[in-house]
Design a protein around this motif. Sequence first.
Motif, PDB file in Angstrom:
ATOM      1  N   ASP A  29      -0.204 -19.466  12.315  1.00  0.00           N
ATOM      2  CA  ASP A  29       0.183 -18.834  11.064  1.00  0.00           C
ATOM      3  C   ASP A  29       0.618 -17.411  11.368  1.00  0.00           C
ATOM      4  OD1 ASP A  29      -3.233 -18.948  10.645  1.00  0.00           O
ATOM      5  OD2 ASP A  29      -2.199 -17.057  11.006  1.00  0.00           O
ATOM      6  N   TRP A  30       1.199 -16.780  10.325  1.00  0.00           N
ATOM      7  CA  TRP A  30       1.765 -15.440  10.534  1.00  0.00           C
ATOM      8  C   TRP A  30       0.691 -14.416  10.866  1.00  0.00           C
ATOM      9  CZ3 TRP A  30       5.993 -12.955  11.595  1.00  0.00           C
ATOM     10  CH2 TRP A  30       6.069 -11.598  11.351  1.00  0.00           C
ATOM     11  N   ALA A  31      -0.459 -14.509  10.206  1.00  0.00           N
ATOM     12  CA  ALA A  31      -1.500 -13.517  10.447  1.00  0.00           C
ATOM     13  C   ALA A  31      -1.988 -13.571  11.888  1.00  0.00           C
ATOM     14  CB  ALA A  31      -2.668 -13.748   9.479  1.00  0.00           C
ATOM     15  N   ARG A  32      -2.188 -14.766  12.411  1.00  0.00           N
ATOM     16  CA  ARG A  32      -2.620 -14.885  13.802  1.00  0.00           C
ATOM     17  C   ARG A  32      -1.522 -14.466  14.761  1.00  0.00           C
ATOM     18  NH1 ARG A  32      -5.354 -20.477  15.183  1.00  0.00           N
ATOM     19  NH2 ARG A  32      -5.309 -19.388  17.188  1.00  0.00           N
ATOM     20  N   ALA A  33      -0.255 -14.685  14.361  1.00  0.00           N
ATOM     21  CA  ALA A  33       0.845 -14.281  15.228  1.00  0.00           C
ATOM     22  C   ALA A  33       0.902 -12.770  15.369  1.00  0.00           C
ATOM     23  CB  ALA A  33       2.178 -14.800  14.668  1.00  0.00           C
ATOM     24  N   VAL A  34       0.521 -12.055  14.308  1.00  0.00           N
ATOM     25  CA  VAL A  34       0.512 -10.595  14.373  1.00  0.00           C
ATOM     26  C   VAL A  34      -0.739 -10.101  15.078  1.00  0.00           C
ATOM     27  CG1 VAL A  34       0.470  -8.498  12.986  1.00  0.00           C
ATOM     28  CG2 VAL A  34       1.911 -10.396  12.299  1.00  0.00           C
ATOM     29  N   ALA A  35      -1.867 -10.777  14.839  1.00  0.00           N
ATOM     30  CA  ALA A  35      -3.130 -10.308  15.410  1.00  0.00           C
ATOM     31  C   ALA A  35      -3.240 -10.581  16.895  1.00  0.00           C
ATOM     32  CB  ALA A  35      -4.296 -10.968  14.672  1.00  0.00           C
ATOM     33  N   SER A  36      -2.686 -11.701  17.333  1.00  0.00           N
ATOM     34  CA  SER A  36      -2.757 -12.041  18.747  1.00  0.00           C
ATOM     35  C   SER A  36      -1.418 -12.550  19.216  1.00  0.00           C
ATOM     36  CB  SER A  36      -3.824 -13.118  18.982  1.00  0.00           C
ATOM     37  OG  SER A  36      -3.507 -14.278  18.250  1.00  0.00           O
ATOM     38  N   PRO A  37      -0.992 -12.147  20.392  1.00  0.00           N
ATOM     39  CA  PRO A  37       0.325 -12.549  20.854  1.00  0.00           C
ATOM     40  C   PRO A  37       0.420 -14.044  21.082  1.00  0.00           C
ATOM     41  CG  PRO A  37      -0.896 -11.504  22.621  1.00  0.00           C
ATOM     42  CD  PRO A  37      -1.719 -11.341  21.388  1.00  0.00           C
ATOM     43  N   VAL A  38       1.602 -14.573  20.875  1.00  0.00           N
ATOM     44  CA  VAL A  38       1.861 -15.986  21.134  1.00  0.00           C
ATOM     45  C   VAL A  38       1.860 -16.242  22.624  1.00  0.00           C
ATOM     46  CG1 VAL A  38       3.515 -17.856  20.855  1.00  0.00           C
ATOM     47  CG2 VAL A  38       3.157 -16.231  19.005  1.00  0.00           C
ATOM     48  N   GLY A 103       3.397  -3.031  20.614  1.00  0.00           N
ATOM     49  CA  GLY A 103       2.117  -3.697  20.741  1.00  0.00           C
ATOM     50  C   GLY A 103       2.185  -5.177  20.396  1.00  0.00           C
ATOM     51  N   ALA A 104       1.059  -5.685  19.861  1.00  0.00           N
ATOM     52  CA  ALA A 104       0.961  -7.123  19.562  1.00  0.00           C
ATOM     53  C   ALA A 104       1.986  -7.538  18.529  1.00  0.00           C
ATOM     54  CB  ALA A 104      -0.446  -7.455  19.074  1.00  0.00           C
ATOM     55  N   HIS A 105       2.174  -6.705  17.522  1.00  0.00           N
ATOM     56  CA  HIS A 105       3.190  -7.024  16.510  1.00  0.00           C
ATOM     57  C   HIS A 105       4.578  -7.060  17.138  1.00  0.00           C
ATOM     58  CE1 HIS A 105       5.324  -7.104  12.714  1.00  0.00           C
ATOM     59  NE2 HIS A 105       5.965  -5.997  13.030  1.00  0.00           N
ATOM     60  N   GLY A 106       4.810  -6.194  18.115  1.00  0.00           N
ATOM     61  CA  GLY A 106       6.105  -6.159  18.776  1.00  0.00           C
ATOM     62  C   GLY A 106       6.378  -7.394  19.602  1.00  0.00           C
ATOM     63  N   GLU A 107       5.325  -8.016  20.143  1.00  0.00           N
ATOM     64  CA  GLU A 107       5.532  -9.238  20.926  1.00  0.00           C
ATOM     65  C   GLU A 107       6.081 -10.362  20.045  1.00  0.00           C
ATOM     66  OE1 GLU A 107       1.947 -10.225  22.906  1.00  0.00           O
ATOM     67  OE2 GLU A 107       1.860  -8.351  24.058  1.00  0.00           O
ATOM     68  N   ARG A 108       5.540 -10.457  18.849  1.00  0.00           N
ATOM     69  CA  ARG A 108       6.065 -11.452  17.910  1.00  0.00           C
ATOM     70  C   ARG A 108       7.490 -11.094  17.503  1.00  0.00           C
ATOM     71  NH1 ARG A 108       5.866 -16.670  16.161  1.00  0.00           N
ATOM     72  NH2 ARG A 108       6.585 -16.813  14.025  1.00  0.00           N
ATOM     73  N   LEU A 109       7.742  -9.810  17.254  1.00  0.00           N
ATOM     74  CA  LEU A 109       9.081  -9.363  16.883  1.00  0.00           C
ATOM     75  C   LEU A 109      10.099  -9.671  17.973  1.00  0.00           C
ATOM     76  CD1 LEU A 109       8.650  -5.868  15.176  1.00  0.00           C
ATOM     77  CD2 LEU A 109       9.421  -7.996  14.128  1.00  0.00           C
ATOM     78  N   GLU A 110       9.702  -9.458  19.224  1.00  0.00           N
ATOM     79  CA  GLU A 110      10.631  -9.728  20.322  1.00  0.00           C
ATOM     80  C   GLU A 110      11.069 -11.186  20.305  1.00  0.00           C
ATOM     81  OE1 GLU A 110      10.917  -9.576  25.216  1.00  0.00           O
ATOM     82  OE2 GLU A 110       9.018  -9.133  24.187  1.00  0.00           O
TER      83      GLU A 110
END
Length: 817
Positions: A29-38, A103-110
């Motif tokens: 889910d989106w919250a876990r994607a932001v909290a922990s990198p994929v 950071g972690a949010h950036g990993e999802r953004l990338e």
Amino acid sequence: MLAVHLAHAMAGDPCDVCMLLRAYFASDDWARAVASPVETPAETPADSSAGSHGDASSTPEMFERGISSAFVDQLRDMLARMSELGASIAREGELLSAAREAGAHGERLELQWRLAFALRSEYAAAVERAYPGEYRLDSSRLLVEGASVLRQSAAAAGSGGPSSLPEVLIVDDFQDTTLAGLRFLEALADAGVRLLLVGNPDEAVQTFRGSYPEYLFAEACEGPLNAARIGIAQADRAGDRAGDRETDRVTYRDIVVSRVSLSIPSPEDDPTPLPDRPGKTPKREGTWPIAMLDAESPRRNDGSFASALYRSPREELDDVVWRIKRARLDGDAQWNDMAVIAHDNATVRVFGERLRRDGVPVRYSSVTRPLSEEPFVQGLFALIELARLRREGMDGTSMTLRQIAAFARSRVATLMDGPLITIGAKRSAEGRPARIEIVESAMSALESLAGVIGAEPGEDDDADDVDQADTAGTLSELVQAWNGLCHRRSSRNAAASAGTAPAGTVSVDESLVDATAVPDADAPSFGVNALYAMLALDDPHAPADMVVAAVGQVLGTDPQLKAFQRLWTLVGKIAEGLVTLTSREPQFALALAWEATGVARVWQRTAFANTPDGRAANDRLDAAMRLFQYAEGGASGHDIVSFIERVRSMQIEADSLAHVGPIEQAVTLTTPAGAAGRHWAYVWCPAIQQDVWPNLAERNTMFGGEDLGDVILHGGITRDDTARAAADVTGDPRLAAVLSSEKKSLLVALTRADRLVTVSAVANDDTLPSDFLYTYLPERYCRDRNLFTPVGRETVGAAIAGRSRQARSPATETAWR
């Protein structure tokens, strides 16, 4: 484009973009994607797809679950936002690097941005393949390419620029210009065009589509345009119209508007005090900071602002409609002097339908439903597609028999559930939709009966009942026809394979030696799907009439059978007509199908009645006009196939630019975006509810569009802890931006009235009035006590009751003024 990758996943042959899609959908889910990198920083998206998340479900299942309409909508928005922001392929590495630093949010953004860049490249390649040698651009690219052409032309023509350019260009509503629009204006200025930009950042209503008003105004003054800022004094519109020039008269409406305006901050750094910034309304008593007016202030009840509170949405709907009608019947207001401005199109539609039911003419400021969602348009397209399939036949299509059956079944279901195929239709009535379930039950009965009585050639069922014998004979012929169709399809496939197979390859048809072997491995066994395939193809050796006759033996005189027969009669008629068409342009095929249905006269007669059926028929006729206007526009595709594909891809109302039939006198129903730049004497703003207005749901989350804007405009992502600490009182700059956008839409709605604006809400156990009402109208709304408005009462009576209540409770007043 996405269907191609779904096919890759089904075939087990994923490409690089498929692996990116898999990594994208791998998060729970989106919250876990932001909290922990994929994936870990050392992994690539392709590598991570084989990790623990990849084992949760298969790739096809993951794609089918993830590629939804919401995903497609946000992907379209993201591709447009990338073009408008200038996120070119050359900047991909720079932007991805900025994402990695977050950071972690950036990993999802990338991962999101990498996927968006890949899909945009595929989209551009698909357009090039579809229109070779043509200069085709997505609408979001027009201004970008236009700016490029202008700069090239200016360089070639010298300092004077191209002679075809105007000397002066006036741009109204500049606050809703996109960044691409700003670059286009800069190119015009470089070419020697003088610009006059008119706008107010606080009245921006297109921020959800990529407008950054405060940044635009700052860039216009400090950037290449070097524009000079000139303030325009406000005028009293109502006073000007009446010849009264007393612009210093301050009303309660002015106070409320000022409270809203002065509460909207700027996301850009601006040392100017908030009340002194351009576009802000003047600071007045009780506006900054917000303070309740004195109980004896004459402005509290000066007739410029009304408010109401109801116990239920039904009460609100009844009372607002009643007051609109009373304003027309008892006052000097015309229908054109009144408007209902709601937060979203759903509310607009509810009030519009109720007004129409009560005989009030209404005018929608924009198309409230795209053509692709109109049931009769879907049915018309289904007829044309079935007719094209029948005309092409089994040899002219690349679909398998199973795919043909599924294709036909879905189109028939659309038609039987729509207004084109009805039962009980008369000259003065259009009838009711048919029921495909009854027909399919009969087809299922034929499937079961075929297995019971046997259908091999030469068998005798010795049936005592003549009707049963006839049914058995018909079934025998149907099964033989279906098997023959499958054998012919298999033979053609084998012949085609033999023509392309390497030398020495042997093709074996097991059906020649094994009677139980399936002739076509992908062909369904005899049953409902087989019957649909036979109906669709109408092969000379397996005619559709045979299937219709068999279904008729089961249904007898059921009216559903007549509707089913009419459907296939229309398909045959249109298929014959397509052969004789002299042009491939879409409007000719549409006209052929429209005339074949024969619904125009019935709908025209029905539309004269002020009934639900009459209003529905009128809406369908309007949609038909829009459909044909769009088909004749020239930008919808060069044939009916591309036209249907284009219309079905429409996801937003703005996709349709067809004109709406003019109405001389009507109440306007619109959203704040549709009300921009317009004014009425009387305006109603209903349904100002908490979580509706404001709606603080974050926008463009699937691809990080807002973060992309932050990187391009400000050089970084304003989502870390330091940025949150520096943000306004909400603590989150993204939330603050969404809240400011909602305030701006409210400001636009409140400033559209020249004489009286009315706001209303509902308070009960399920919903609460918006915080906006408690904040900006403390004289009218109290959190501790609900003062409900009497429904269907004269305004004078309500005002008298309000004064008596206000005398008992000076801190609050009645909900209606």
